[in-house]
Each structure stands twice: as C-alpha cells, then as structure tokens.
Design a protein around this motif. Structure first.
Motif, PDB file in Angstrom:
ATOM      1  N   ALA A 143      15.768 -44.932 -25.068  1.00 32.32           N
ATOM      2  CA  ALA A 143      14.888 -45.930 -24.460  1.00 32.32           C
ATOM      3  C   ALA A 143      15.664 -47.197 -24.108  1.00 32.32           C
ATOM      4  N   GLU A 144      16.625 -47.562 -24.933  1.00 28.64           N
ATOM      5  CA  GLU A 144      17.436 -48.748 -24.644  1.00 28.64           C
ATOM      6  C   GLU A 144      18.271 -48.536 -23.379  1.00 28.64           C
ATOM      7  N   GLU A 145      18.870 -47.364 -23.236  1.00 19.88           N
ATOM      8  CA  GLU A 145      19.679 -47.078 -22.048  1.00 19.88           C
ATOM      9  C   GLU A 145      18.818 -47.062 -20.789  1.00 19.88           C
ATOM     10  N   LEU A 146      17.623 -46.514 -20.893  1.00 20.45           N
ATOM     11  CA  LEU A 146      16.713 -46.514 -19.748  1.00 20.45           C
ATOM     12  C   LEU A 146      16.333 -47.943 -19.371  1.00 20.45           C
ATOM     13  N   THR A 147      16.038 -48.754 -20.368  1.00 18.18           N
ATOM     14  CA  THR A 147      15.678 -50.155 -20.119  1.00 18.18           C
ATOM     15  C   THR A 147      16.810 -50.892 -19.419  1.00 18.18           C
ATOM     16  N   MET A 148      18.034 -50.711 -19.914  1.00 13.69           N
ATOM     17  CA  MET A 148      19.184 -51.391 -19.323  1.00 13.69           C
ATOM     18  C   MET A 148      19.423 -50.938 -17.881  1.00 13.69           C
ATOM     19  N   GLU A 149      19.219 -49.656 -17.618  1.00 12.61           N
ATOM     20  CA  GLU A 149      19.436 -49.157 -16.254  1.00 12.61           C
ATOM     21  C   GLU A 149      18.420 -49.759 -15.284  1.00 12.61           C
ATOM     22  N   ILE A 150      17.171 -49.850 -15.713  1.00 12.27           N
ATOM     23  CA  ILE A 150      16.142 -50.451 -14.857  1.00 12.27           C
ATOM     24  C   ILE A 150      16.467 -51.914 -14.577  1.00 12.27           C
ATOM     25  N   LEU A 151      16.841 -52.655 -15.616  1.00 10.37           N
ATOM     26  CA  LEU A 151      17.156 -54.075 -15.443  1.00 10.37           C
ATOM     27  C   LEU A 151      18.388 -54.262 -14.561  1.00 10.37           C
ATOM     28  N   ARG A 154      17.553 -53.789 -10.851  1.00 11.74           N
ATOM     29  CA  ARG A 154      16.810 -54.902 -10.256  1.00 11.74           C
ATOM     30  C   ARG A 154      17.494 -56.247 -10.477  1.00 11.74           C
ATOM     31  N   ASN A 155      18.729 -56.198 -10.993  1.00 12.00           N
ATOM     32  CA  ASN A 155      19.521 -57.419 -11.209  1.00 12.00           C
ATOM     33  C   ASN A 155      18.773 -58.445 -12.066  1.00 12.00           C
ATOM     34  N   VAL A 156      18.164 -57.964 -13.125  1.00 11.63           N
ATOM     35  CA  VAL A 156      17.439 -58.842 -14.044  1.00 11.63           C
ATOM     36  C   VAL A 156      18.371 -59.238 -15.183  1.00 11.63           C
ATOM     37  N   GLY A 157      18.608 -60.529 -15.326  1.00 13.29           N
ATOM     38  CA  GLY A 157      19.464 -61.005 -16.401  1.00 13.29           C
ATOM     39  C   GLY A 157      18.707 -61.079 -17.717  1.00 13.29           C
ATOM     40  N   ILE A 158      19.425 -60.870 -18.816  1.00 18.11           N
ATOM     41  CA  ILE A 158      18.804 -60.915 -20.145  1.00 18.11           C
ATOM     42  C   ILE A 158      19.209 -62.209 -20.832  1.00 18.11           C
ATOM     43  N   ARG A 159      18.226 -63.028 -21.110  1.00 14.50           N
ATOM     44  CA  ARG A 159      18.478 -64.280 -21.804  1.00 14.50           C
ATOM     45  C   ARG A 159      18.224 -64.116 -23.301  1.00 14.50           C
ATOM     46  N   TYR A 163      13.193 -59.845 -25.227  1.00 15.39           N
ATOM     47  CA  TYR A 163      13.117 -58.528 -25.867  1.00 15.39           C
ATOM     48  C   TYR A 163      12.580 -57.501 -24.867  1.00 15.39           C
ATOM     49  N   TRP A 164      13.433 -57.118 -23.925  1.00 14.17           N
ATOM     50  CA  TRP A 164      13.036 -56.116 -22.937  1.00 14.17           C
ATOM     51  C   TRP A 164      12.925 -54.753 -23.612  1.00 14.17           C
ATOM     52  N   THR A 165      11.816 -54.080 -23.350  1.00 18.27           N
ATOM     53  CA  THR A 165      11.513 -52.821 -24.029  1.00 18.27           C
ATOM     54  C   THR A 165      10.844 -51.858 -23.056  1.00 18.27           C
ATOM     55  N   CYS A 166      11.038 -50.579 -23.291  1.00 16.67           N
ATOM     56  CA  CYS A 166      10.344 -49.550 -22.512  1.00 16.67           C
ATOM     57  C   CYS A 166       9.059 -49.170 -23.247  1.00 16.67           C
ATOM     58  N   PHE A 167       7.933 -49.256 -22.551  1.00 16.12           N
ATOM     59  CA  PHE A 167       6.631 -48.945 -23.130  1.00 16.12           C
ATOM     60  C   PHE A 167       6.083 -47.639 -22.559  1.00 16.12           C
ATOM     61  N   GLU A 168       5.460 -46.863 -23.413  1.00 13.25           N
ATOM     62  CA  GLU A 168       4.663 -45.717 -22.977  1.00 13.25           C
ATOM     63  C   GLU A 168       3.215 -46.193 -22.884  1.00 13.25           C
ATOM     64  N   VAL A 169       2.648 -46.160 -21.692  1.00 11.56           N
ATOM     65  CA  VAL A 169       1.295 -46.669 -21.465  1.00 11.56           C
ATOM     66  C   VAL A 169       0.342 -45.506 -21.237  1.00 11.56           C
ATOM     67  N   ASN A 170      -0.755 -45.506 -21.972  1.00 10.52           N
ATOM     68  CA  ASN A 170      -1.803 -44.498 -21.806  1.00 10.52           C
ATOM     69  C   ASN A 170      -3.037 -45.203 -21.256  1.00 10.52           C
ATOM     70  N   ARG A 340      21.228 -59.004 -27.578  1.00  4.27           N
ATOM     71  CA  ARG A 340      19.850 -58.554 -27.580  1.00  4.27           C
ATOM     72  C   ARG A 340      19.092 -58.943 -28.845  1.00  4.27           C
ATOM     73  N   VAL A 341      19.714 -59.709 -29.709  1.00  7.27           N
ATOM     74  CA  VAL A 341      19.045 -60.076 -30.954  1.00  7.27           C
ATOM     75  C   VAL A 341      18.948 -61.586 -31.057  1.00  7.27           C
ATOM     76  N   SER A 342      17.774 -62.085 -31.324  1.00  5.81           N
ATOM     77  CA  SER A 342      17.609 -63.522 -31.478  1.00  5.81           C
ATOM     78  C   SER A 342      18.003 -63.933 -32.885  1.00  5.81           C
ATOM     79  N   ARG A 343      18.135 -65.236 -33.085  1.00  3.94           N
ATOM     80  CA  ARG A 343      18.483 -65.735 -34.407  1.00  3.94           C
ATOM     81  C   ARG A 343      17.377 -65.419 -35.397  1.00  3.94           C
ATOM     82  N   VAL A 344      17.774 -65.018 -36.592  1.00  2.00           N
ATOM     83  CA  VAL A 344      16.802 -64.702 -37.633  1.00  2.00           C
ATOM     84  C   VAL A 344      16.471 -65.966 -38.397  1.00  2.00           C
TER      85      VAL A 344
END
Length: 383
Positions: A143-151, A154-159, A163-170, A340-344
């Motif tokens: 799912a992480e690799e799929l998310t990165m490929e989509i971003l 579309r040239n979407v930068g990750i700040r 927390y970009w994630t792939c969702f399964e929607v029903n 991909r991880v924010s400060r704890v």
C-alpha cells in the motif's frame, strides 16, 4: 428478425428477464469480447471470429449452423445499446484496455513484463474522472508503494506530518479502511466489490493516533461502546435489532465483548488478526453517534460476519482504531522513514496517577472500571 432496431429491442427485453447474477455474467462476458474485437487489427479476433468460437460454447450447440454465432455477433455489435452502457463506463473500459496494451508492449520491449500483474484504477483524494490513475499492480506491491507511485505521478510533494495513505472505500457500507503501509494491494483488489474502490488521500486522524499511542500505557484497550450485530430477519435481508451498550476488551490476541463491566465470561470473542476494521457505519442503521466503525470477520469457511460499534466521542474512536492498528501489526503503525513520520510527542500524564489503572490483567481492569463507576472518588482516597 430482420429489422435491426426491433432485434436490439428484443435482446434488451430478453436480457432484462434474466436473474441479476446471470445478467451481470452475460454483460461481463460480452463486455470482454467487445474490448477484444476493438483490437482486432492486432489480435485478428474480429466480431465474426469471436462469434464462431464462443457461439457454440455459450449455447451448447453442435456448431452445425451459425444461429448461436449470429446471436453472439449481434450482442457484441450492439453491446453499448443492448446493455445500456453509458459513455463514462465505455471510456473507462477503453482507457483500461489501452493501458494494458501499452504496458504489455513496453514490458515485452524491455523484457520486464511479469506474470500476475494487475491493472487497477486508483483515485487521488476523491473519486472523480479527473483524479483517476491506472496503475499496474504486481503481486509484491504494498500500500505504501502504491501511494508513493500515485503521488509521484501527480507530482504531489510530501510535507512533514502529511500522512498520505491508501484507503479501501466501500460505498454500499458507507465505510472506509486505511490500508496498513505494508499490506499487499493485489489481494485487496481481487476482493473488491463493484461498490468499492481505492483512493489515496491524507489520513487526517493519523497524527492524533500516533500521539495517543506514544503516550499510552500498556497495549490493551477497554471500555463501553454501542454495539449492533449484522443479522437478517427471517432470511429476508432486513436488518434486525438495534444498538446496545456493551463492554469491550481489546488485547494482542482477541477482541472480547461482555454484556456489562462486571461480567466474567465474554458473550463473543474474535481473533484480532482475522478482523478488518472500517471507519464509518451506514446511516440506514441509525447509529447513535457519528463516531463509529464497522468490524468484519471472515471465518475459516470464508463466511463473513459483520458488527457495528459506536463511540461517544471522536477521541474515543481514534483511540480504539489506533489500538486496533497497534495490536494487529505488532506496533508498526506507520513506516519509520524520517520523511514520513512526524515528531512523537512526549508522554503526557494528568497528575501522578491515572484515574483508572491501565495495568494489570483483564479481571483487574474490569474491577477497576466497576469500582470507578460506582464511586469515582474511591480510587483517589489513598493518593
């Protein structure tokens, strides 16, 4: 029937009489054959050739005449009209088959084509024609690799704290499930229904869940929730029953349901690894709050059971969902790459003790909650 319009009308009438499953099967088959003949210049399988091959097979004839073939040829030729295919569906089919052909040609030229690759449509942020992407999904893709490929497409930068994630929607259940970053995508795709899809978007609750997991004590969760079981009334598919207060304990091995806090034996128990947890509860069930989730359990016989749980607050929902992720994936809720991880946040405590002790076995936790409910000040008298 010689008149083409009359013939098409008759085909529409006949296919409308079919049971839903049979009608969907016929449409899926003819849709595939229609796509095949669109590329007859490459595969040499025009409408007539397809009819010769599939006519006798579909209608169980001896092939001595062309009656069965003529029906198949008519269905392929008039596929759009007979099955009432709209422009959007036709466009999507065309784009998918074109993408498959292009990828296969590119893979053959480079020698990198792999068996088992699957083409799927994934959306970015919302389900819309302008946001869809056709992705080749190999068996190893996470799912992480799929998310990165989509971003990346579309040239979407990750700040930071994105927390970009792939969702399964029903859509039918009005629920969605964020896929775990290490979860394989291909099995998910094979299990998607016609009313489900994948979308890549920001997980708005992930930061709050990470903060909760960083500050909590222990790896269990317990508390009261509203509960409803998905049952059918007299086999008619009508929902029965309503939401009732139940006490739950979630640990690393299972989710247990008790009728009340003081109960010693659980009414139900589900192995945690076999559960899929979706955010949301469909509105027709009239959930008591808007902070609910749907739990799906698949038995060894591949039978699905479904339950609906509602929390009193959004914070409770996030805490329960975070704990589900934590125990199901052995504490690996989010990838550890710095980008991909924010400060704890540091551990947060109110005072020197918790109002309700979080350590101890399950019986001790139940007794603590029961005592607190009966006399909230009893736990503070010795402080």
């Amino acid at each position: 029937i010689e008149d083409e319009e009359e013939k098409v009308s008759k085909y529409q009438e006949l296919q409308a009489r079919l049971p839903p499953v049979n009608r969907a099967t016929v449409k899926a088959l003819i849709s595939h054959l229609y796509c095949v003949q669109c590329f007859s210049d490459t595969n040499q399988m025009n409408t007539h050739n397809l009819a010769i091959v599939f006519g006798p097979t579909l209608f169980q004839t001896d092939g001595q005449d062309y009656k069965a073939g003529r029906v198949v040829e008519d269905l392929i030729s008039h596929y759009v009209v007979v099955f009432r295919v709209d422009e959007e569906e036709l466009r999507k089919q065309w784009e998918e088959i074109t993408a498959i052909v292009k990828m296969r040609v590119a893979g053959t030229a480079s020698g990198t084509q792999h068996a088992g690759d699957f083409i799927c449509t994934v959306y970015l942020e919302e389900k819309a024609a302008e946001t869809e992407q056709h992705i080749k999904v190999p068996a190893s893709m996470t799912a992480e690799e799929l998310t990165m490929e989509i971003l990346d497409r579309r040239n979407v930068g990750i700040r930071e704290k994105d927390y970009w994630t792939c969702f399964e929607v029903n859509e039918r259940e009005e629920a969605e499930r964020p896929l775990h970053f290490a979860e394989k995508v291909l099995p998910i795709l094979h299990g998607l229904g016609t009313d489900s899809y994948l979308v890549v978007k920001k997980h708005q609750s992930m930061e709050a869940m990470m903060l909760y997991l960083a500050s909590r004590v222990g790896d269990t969760k317990h508390g009261m929730m509203k509960f409803r079981e998905d049952r059918s009334l007299l086999g008619l598919g009508l929902p029965s029953g309503g939401f009732h207060d139940r006490y739950f304990i979630l640990n690393r091995s299972c989710l247990r349901l008790y009728k009340e806090v003081r109960s010693h034996r659980p009414e139900k128990e589900w192995p945690i690894k076999s559960l899929k947890v979706y955010l949301g509860v469909k509105k027709k069930l009239r959930p008591p709050t808007c902070w609910g989730f749907t739990v799906v359990h698949e038995t060894e016989k591949h039978e699905k059971q479904q339950w609906y749980l509602c929390c009193d607050t959004q914070m409770e929902l996030r805490e329960w969902f975070a704990t589900f992720l934590f125990v199901q994936h052995d504490g690996l809720v989010w990838p550890s790459e710095p980008s991909r991880v924010s400060r704890v946040a540091p551990e947060v405590r109110l005072g020197s003790v918790s109002l309700i002790p979080l350590r101890g076995n399950e019986n001790e936790m139940r007794r603590s909650v029961a005592a607190f409910a009966a006399d909230p000040l009893s736990l503070l008298r010795n402080v």
